[in-house]
Design a protein around this motif. Structure first.
Motif, PDB file in Angstrom:
ATOM      1  N   ASN A 195       0.863  -1.189   0.000  1.00  8.98           N
ATOM      2  CA  ASN A 195       0.000   0.000   0.000  1.00  8.98           C
ATOM      3  C   ASN A 195       0.895   1.232   0.000  1.00  8.98           C
ATOM      4  O   ASN A 195       2.067   1.159   0.355  1.00  8.98           O
ATOM      5  CB  ASN A 195      -0.892   0.027   1.250  1.00  8.98           C
ATOM      6  CG  ASN A 195      -1.825  -1.164   1.326  1.00  8.98           C
ATOM      7  OD1 ASN A 195      -2.292  -1.654   0.317  1.00  8.98           O
ATOM      8  ND2 ASN A 195      -2.098  -1.622   2.547  1.00  8.98           N
ATOM      9  N   ALA A 196       0.324   2.384  -0.373  1.00  2.79           N
ATOM     10  CA  ALA A 196       1.076   3.637  -0.261  1.00  2.79           C
ATOM     11  C   ALA A 196       1.430   3.837   1.204  1.00  2.79           C
ATOM     12  O   ALA A 196       0.657   3.519   2.100  1.00  2.79           O
ATOM     13  CB  ALA A 196       0.235   4.796  -0.764  1.00  2.79           C
ATOM     14  N   THR A 197       2.637   4.337   1.458  1.00  4.97           N
ATOM     15  CA  THR A 197       3.103   4.471   2.836  1.00  4.97           C
ATOM     16  C   THR A 197       3.712   5.843   3.076  1.00  4.97           C
ATOM     17  O   THR A 197       4.369   6.396   2.193  1.00  4.97           O
ATOM     18  CB  THR A 197       4.138   3.367   3.168  1.00  4.97           C
ATOM     19  OG1 THR A 197       4.709   3.639   4.446  1.00  4.97           O
ATOM     20  CG2 THR A 197       5.263   3.303   2.149  1.00  4.97           C
ATOM     21  N   GLY A 198       3.480   6.354   4.272  1.00  5.66           N
ATOM     22  CA  GLY A 198       4.060   7.648   4.625  1.00  5.66           C
ATOM     23  C   GLY A 198       5.304   7.530   5.472  1.00  5.66           C
ATOM     24  O   GLY A 198       5.942   8.525   5.776  1.00  5.66           O
ATOM     25  N   THR A 199       5.687   6.296   5.852  1.00  5.83           N
ATOM     26  CA  THR A 199       6.811   6.158   6.792  1.00  5.83           C
ATOM     27  C   THR A 199       8.152   6.066   6.085  1.00  5.83           C
ATOM     28  O   THR A 199       9.188   6.133   6.712  1.00  5.83           O
ATOM     29  CB  THR A 199       6.656   4.914   7.693  1.00  5.83           C
ATOM     30  OG1 THR A 199       6.611   3.750   6.873  1.00  5.83           O
ATOM     31  CG2 THR A 199       5.398   5.001   8.537  1.00  5.83           C
ATOM     32  N   LYS A 200       8.151   5.913   4.763  1.00  2.00           N
ATOM     33  CA  LYS A 200       9.425   5.789   4.049  1.00  2.00           C
ATOM     34  C   LYS A 200       9.346   6.619   2.781  1.00  2.00           C
ATOM     35  O   LYS A 200       8.649   6.273   1.830  1.00  2.00           O
ATOM     36  CB  LYS A 200       9.698   4.318   3.724  1.00  2.00           C
ATOM     37  CG  LYS A 200      11.127   4.032   3.297  1.00  2.00           C
ATOM     38  CD  LYS A 200      11.394   2.534   3.298  1.00  2.00           C
ATOM     39  CE  LYS A 200      12.883   2.220   3.157  1.00  2.00           C
ATOM     40  NZ  LYS A 200      13.431   2.597   1.868  1.00  2.00           N
ATOM     41  N   GLY A 201      10.059   7.735   2.790  1.00  2.00           N
ATOM     42  CA  GLY A 201       9.950   8.689   1.694  1.00  2.00           C
ATOM     43  C   GLY A 201      10.386   8.162   0.342  1.00  2.00           C
ATOM     44  O   GLY A 201       9.857   8.562  -0.689  1.00  2.00           O
ATOM     45  N   ASP A 202      11.373   7.238   0.329  1.00  2.00           N
ATOM     46  CA  ASP A 202      11.912   6.777  -0.954  1.00  2.00           C
ATOM     47  C   ASP A 202      11.279   5.478  -1.431  1.00  2.00           C
ATOM     48  O   ASP A 202      11.724   4.866  -2.388  1.00  2.00           O
ATOM     49  CB  ASP A 202      13.433   6.617  -0.877  1.00  2.00           C
ATOM     50  CG  ASP A 202      13.867   5.605   0.170  1.00  2.00           C
ATOM     51  OD1 ASP A 202      13.020   5.166   0.971  1.00  2.00           O
ATOM     52  OD2 ASP A 202      15.053   5.262   0.194  1.00  2.00           O
ATOM     53  N   ALA A 203      10.206   5.036  -0.742  1.00  2.00           N
ATOM     54  CA  ALA A 203       9.528   3.818  -1.194  1.00  2.00           C
ATOM     55  C   ALA A 203       8.898   4.081  -2.562  1.00  2.00           C
ATOM     56  O   ALA A 203       8.394   5.164  -2.822  1.00  2.00           O
ATOM     57  CB  ALA A 203       8.455   3.405  -0.185  1.00  2.00           C
ATOM     58  N   GLY A 204       8.925   3.081  -3.423  1.00  2.00           N
ATOM     59  CA  GLY A 204       8.348   3.243  -4.763  1.00  2.00           C
ATOM     60  C   GLY A 204       6.830   3.259  -4.709  1.00  2.00           C
ATOM     61  O   GLY A 204       6.221   3.292  -3.646  1.00  2.00           O
ATOM     62  N   GLY A 205       6.207   3.240  -5.891  1.00  2.00           N
ATOM     63  CA  GLY A 205       4.752   3.224  -5.963  1.00  2.00           C
ATOM     64  C   GLY A 205       4.201   1.909  -5.439  1.00  2.00           C
ATOM     65  O   GLY A 205       4.852   0.871  -5.520  1.00  2.00           O
ATOM     66  N   ALA A 206       2.968   1.973  -4.912  1.00  2.00           N
ATOM     67  CA  ALA A 206       2.353   0.776  -4.342  1.00  2.00           C
ATOM     68  C   ALA A 206       2.163  -0.302  -5.413  1.00  2.00           C
ATOM     69  O   ALA A 206       1.722  -0.013  -6.522  1.00  2.00           O
ATOM     70  CB  ALA A 206       1.012   1.142  -3.720  1.00  2.00           C
ATOM     71  N   ILE A 207       2.511  -1.539  -5.069  1.00  2.00           N
ATOM     72  CA  ILE A 207       2.397  -2.648  -6.027  1.00  2.00           C
ATOM     73  C   ILE A 207       1.145  -3.488  -5.785  1.00  2.00           C
ATOM     74  O   ILE A 207       0.768  -4.297  -6.627  1.00  2.00           O
ATOM     75  CB  ILE A 207       3.645  -3.564  -5.998  1.00  2.00           C
ATOM     76  CG1 ILE A 207       3.808  -4.249  -4.635  1.00  2.00           C
ATOM     77  CG2 ILE A 207       4.893  -2.770  -6.367  1.00  2.00           C
ATOM     78  CD1 ILE A 207       4.883  -5.337  -4.620  1.00  2.00           C
ATOM     79  N   GLY A 208       0.500  -3.298  -4.641  1.00  2.00           N
ATOM     80  CA  GLY A 208      -0.724  -4.041  -4.347  1.00  2.00           C
ATOM     81  C   GLY A 208      -0.471  -5.519  -4.081  1.00  2.00           C
ATOM     82  O   GLY A 208       0.649  -6.014  -4.219  1.00  2.00           O
ATOM     83  N   ILE A 209      -1.533  -6.205  -3.698  1.00  2.56           N
ATOM     84  CA  ILE A 209      -1.450  -7.647  -3.439  1.00  2.56           C
ATOM     85  C   ILE A 209      -1.072  -8.383  -4.729  1.00  2.56           C
ATOM     86  O   ILE A 209      -0.288  -9.330  -4.719  1.00  2.56           O
ATOM     87  CB  ILE A 209      -2.793  -8.184  -2.896  1.00  2.56           C
ATOM     88  CG1 ILE A 209      -3.160  -7.512  -1.570  1.00  2.56           C
ATOM     89  CG2 ILE A 209      -2.745  -9.703  -2.732  1.00  2.56           C
ATOM     90  CD1 ILE A 209      -2.279  -7.864  -0.397  1.00  2.56           C
ATOM     91  N   GLY A 210      -1.635  -7.931  -5.852  1.00  4.65           N
ATOM     92  CA  GLY A 210      -1.330  -8.569  -7.139  1.00  4.65           C
ATOM     93  C   GLY A 210       0.140  -8.482  -7.486  1.00  4.65           C
ATOM     94  O   GLY A 210       0.737  -9.452  -7.967  1.00  4.65           O
ATOM     95  N   GLY A 211       0.731  -7.321  -7.236  1.00  4.02           N
ATOM     96  CA  GLY A 211       2.162  -7.145  -7.508  1.00  4.02           C
ATOM     97  C   GLY A 211       3.010  -8.042  -6.626  1.00  4.02           C
ATOM     98  O   GLY A 211       4.016  -8.609  -7.070  1.00  4.02           O
ATOM     99  N   PHE A 212       2.580  -8.173  -5.377  1.00  8.36           N
ATOM    100  CA  PHE A 212       3.305  -9.061  -4.464  1.00  8.36           C
ATOM    101  C   PHE A 212       3.224 -10.503  -4.953  1.00  8.36           C
ATOM    102  O   PHE A 212       4.231 -11.212  -5.015  1.00  8.36           O
ATOM    103  CB  PHE A 212       2.747  -8.958  -3.038  1.00  8.36           C
ATOM    104  CG  PHE A 212       3.467  -9.833  -2.056  1.00  8.36           C
ATOM    105  CD1 PHE A 212       4.554  -9.345  -1.350  1.00  8.36           C
ATOM    106  CD2 PHE A 212       3.094 -11.161  -1.861  1.00  8.36           C
ATOM    107  CE1 PHE A 212       5.247 -10.161  -0.458  1.00  8.36           C
ATOM    108  CE2 PHE A 212       3.776 -11.972  -0.980  1.00  8.36           C
ATOM    109  CZ  PHE A 212       4.855 -11.472  -0.278  1.00  8.36           C
TER     110      PHE A 212
END
Length: 212
Positions: free
Chosen positions: A134-151
């Motif tokens: 999911n989109a996250t606010g705790t890590k600024g350099d995290a990429g775009g959310a990949i969702g369950i499907g991406g995982f």
């Protein structure tokens, strides 16, 4: 052989979120609720301060048999004798980390896309952290959310143990496990919880139920 590790409930610390309660108290309460592995992530801490935090956490965790993983900083992990290190795509490469930390260290690597996977040498790696789900606010350099499907897609390409990370809450845990995760990694779901032990207990029970 690396230290034994259990990815079931993986706590990633965030000192901004634990400020009121305190880092050690938060981790202690999380462990009481069933956390199985802890990553110290404090990008703002300089080397000496990070090493002090790490030593304090080792004093708490080692008697309980819970590994401490240091985020990014291979030098600090080596200096304090932590059980392992978690590397991002821009950090020291896993082979270099393995050369420094030796065969017993647990080495984790973040992978968020097929491109990152194809650019990664998983030979020296013990587990993969995959996300952000999911989109996250705790890590600024995290990429775009990949969702369950991406995982689930990356899971089908990776044979190593995998933990899902990225804005995960209790309501996401079952879906992440069903997508093939060996565990879930959380930051704010525990670090910002009003009752850390109870929040950990809830997450752990979902993970264990998903395994049955």
């Amino acid at each position: 052989m690396p230290h034994p590790f259990d990815l079931s409930l993986y706590l990633v610390t965030d000192r901004r979120l634990t400020a009121e309660r305190g880092l050690l108290e938060t981790v202690e309460e999380a462990v009481a609720g069933g956390v199985t592995i802890v990553q110290l992530r404090d990008p703002e801490a300089k080397g000496r301060a990070l090493a002090e935090e790490a030593r304090a956490l080792i004093g708490l965790l080692r008697p309980k048999g819970i590994p401490l993983i240091i985020n990014d900083r291979v030098d600090v992990a080596a200096a304090v004798g932590a059980e392992g290190v978690h590397l991002g795509q821009d950090d020291l490469d896993p082979a270099a980390a393995r050369a420094i930390l030796g065969p017993d260290a647990i080495i984790g690597l973040s992978v968020g896309s097929l491109e990152e996977l194809s650019a990664s040498d998983l030979g020296p790696v013990d587990y993969v952290g995959c996300g952000p789900i999911n989109a996250t606010g705790t890590k600024g350099d995290a990429g775009g959310a990949i969702g369950i499907g991406g995982f689930a897609f990356l899971r089908s390409h990776i044979a190593l143990p995998m933990v899902g990370i990225g804005g995960l809450k209790a309501e996401d845990a079952e879906a992440v496990m069903q997508a093939g995760a060996d565990g879930i990694a959380v930051v704010s779901a525990l670090c910002a919880a009003p009752d850390v032990t109870e929040a950990a207990r809830t997450l752990k029970s979902i993970v264990e139920a998903s395994r049955r």
